[in-house]
Design a protein around this motif. Structure first.
Motif, PDB file in Angstrom:
ATOM      1  N   LYS A 100       0.825  -1.208   0.000  1.00 24.85           N
ATOM      2  CA  LYS A 100       0.000   0.000   0.000  1.00 24.85           C
ATOM      3  C   LYS A 100       0.861   1.260   0.000  1.00 24.85           C
ATOM      4  O   LYS A 100       1.863   1.335   0.715  1.00 24.85           O
ATOM      5  N   LEU A 101       0.458   2.234  -0.772  1.00 23.99           N
ATOM      6  CA  LEU A 101       1.117   3.543  -0.701  1.00 23.99           C
ATOM      7  C   LEU A 101       0.882   4.091   0.696  1.00 23.99           C
ATOM      8  O   LEU A 101      -0.240   4.061   1.204  1.00 23.99           O
ATOM      9  N   GLN A 102       1.948   4.613   1.296  1.00 24.20           N
ATOM     10  CA  GLN A 102       1.852   5.092   2.673  1.00 24.20           C
ATOM     11  C   GLN A 102       1.481   6.568   2.731  1.00 24.20           C
ATOM     12  O   GLN A 102       1.504   7.278   1.728  1.00 24.20           O
ATOM     13  N   LYS A 103       1.148   7.007   3.940  1.00 18.78           N
ATOM     14  CA  LYS A 103       0.705   8.389   4.156  1.00 18.78           C
ATOM     15  C   LYS A 103       1.679   9.411   3.586  1.00 18.78           C
ATOM     16  O   LYS A 103       1.276  10.440   3.047  1.00 18.78           O
ATOM     17  N   SER A 104       2.972   9.105   3.685  1.00 19.58           N
ATOM     18  CA  SER A 104       3.993  10.069   3.249  1.00 19.58           C
ATOM     19  C   SER A 104       3.883  10.390   1.757  1.00 19.58           C
ATOM     20  O   SER A 104       4.222  11.495   1.328  1.00 19.58           O
ATOM     21  N   PHE A 105       3.391   9.441   0.972  1.00 15.25           N
ATOM     22  CA  PHE A 105       3.224   9.678  -0.468  1.00 15.25           C
ATOM     23  C   PHE A 105       2.243  10.815  -0.704  1.00 15.25           C
ATOM     24  O   PHE A 105       2.453  11.675  -1.569  1.00 15.25           O
ATOM     25  N   TYR A 106       1.173  10.809   0.079  1.00 13.40           N
ATOM     26  CA  TYR A 106       0.091  11.773  -0.134  1.00 13.40           C
ATOM     27  C   TYR A 106       0.368  13.131   0.508  1.00 13.40           C
ATOM     28  O   TYR A 106      -0.220  14.130   0.118  1.00 13.40           O
TER      29      TYR A 106
ATOM     30  N   ILE B 238      -8.242  12.164  -4.781  1.00 15.88           N
ATOM     31  CA  ILE B 238      -7.297  11.831  -3.724  1.00 15.88           C
ATOM     32  C   ILE B 238      -6.824  13.132  -3.083  1.00 15.88           C
ATOM     33  O   ILE B 238      -6.227  13.981  -3.762  1.00 15.88           O
ATOM     34  N   VAL B 239      -7.100  13.328  -1.804  1.00 12.69           N
ATOM     35  CA  VAL B 239      -6.645  14.536  -1.116  1.00 12.69           C
ATOM     36  C   VAL B 239      -5.147  14.407  -0.842  1.00 12.69           C
ATOM     37  O   VAL B 239      -4.678  13.358  -0.395  1.00 12.69           O
ATOM     38  N   THR B 240      -4.395  15.473  -1.139  1.00 15.26           N
ATOM     39  CA  THR B 240      -2.945  15.449  -0.922  1.00 15.26           C
ATOM     40  C   THR B 240      -2.509  16.650  -0.089  1.00 15.26           C
ATOM     41  O   THR B 240      -3.318  17.513   0.249  1.00 15.26           O
ATOM     42  N   ASN B 241      -1.219  16.677   0.228  1.00 17.13           N
ATOM     43  CA  ASN B 241      -0.597  17.763   0.986  1.00 17.13           C
ATOM     44  C   ASN B 241      -1.074  17.741   2.451  1.00 17.13           C
ATOM     45  O   ASN B 241      -1.849  16.889   2.849  1.00 17.13           O
TER      46      ASN B 241
END
Length: 198
Positions: free
Chosen positions: A2-8, A87-90
């Motif tokens: 899974k892509l982790q929180k840090s990616f987003y 996908i919410v980012t930052n």
DNA sequence: TCAACGATTCCT
DNA sequence: GGAATCGTTGAT
């Protein structure tokens, strides 16, 4: 994995949007697992982007989730018919998001066909922001604000595409955004047929 | 409370 | 080219 929180959580939503291309989105809805490769996306910025629902600090019940920390889903109803998946980012209060506009089916294709009422597999199955949400079983009420590290919806990591494998264009359906409509913030995988439009 | 509209899709 | 369709939004 899974892509982790840090990616987003990274600050440049345009960069994140490009890197989302080629990743696989998974959903598990009502016991049915589906997955698909993300082939087309658009970036929206919470600051200085008139095309963004959260532009200029616009904060309503609908846009509220865009102000959360990255790594959650922003799903909303468009034209009273279609659910659009973002996908919410930052970080918190940045209100950046990546709209997923098209995917290439991988797993659970029978389930997708049933949800879309299709008897053949072609790009009409999930190449468009509304149709892909239907194919993946994404619904506003169930998925709004859901963590992308949950068991219901997540992204799997994959190698980033090279620059020459990515086509850039202006975003679709944002003519009202004046000069921001010209931003080259739509990206899709070159030579991949699972695209909403050329 | 009310009218207008939309990050679209599908049919004619 | 135009209809479908309804939650969100900003103005009464």
């Amino acid at each position: 994995m899974k892509l982790q929180k840090s990616f987003y959580l990274r600050e440049n939503v345009v960069q994140v949007a490009k890197e989302v291309l080629g990743k696989t989105v998974h959903t598990c809805v009502n016991g049915y697992h589906t997955s698909a490769i993300i082939t087309e996306v658009e970036a929206y910025s919470g600051r200085n982007d008139k095309a963004c629902h959260a532009n200029n600090g616009m904060r309503t019940k609908r846009t509220e989730i865009m102000y959360a920390r990255g790594g959650v889903a922003y799903v909303y109803l468009c034209y009273g018919i279609h659910h659009l998946f973002n996908i919410v980012t930052n970080g918190r209060n940045k209100a950046d998001a990546v709209l997923v506009r098209a995917v290439q089916p991988v797993e659970g294709i029978e389930t997708m066909m049933k949800r879309r009422q299709k008897v053949e597999v072609d790009k009409s199955l999930c190449s468009g922001p509304g149709t892909l949400s239907q194919a993946l079983g994404i619904h506003t009420r169930e998925h709004y604000g859901l963590s992308l590290l949950s068991e219901h919806i997540w992204l799997e990591d994959a190698p980033c595409l090279k620059e020459h494998e990515i086509v850039t264009s202006t975003r679709v359906g944002v003519d009202y955004a004046e000069e921001d409509a010209l931003k080259p913030w739509r990206f899709y995988i070159k030579d991949n047929p699972w695209i909403s439009r050329k």
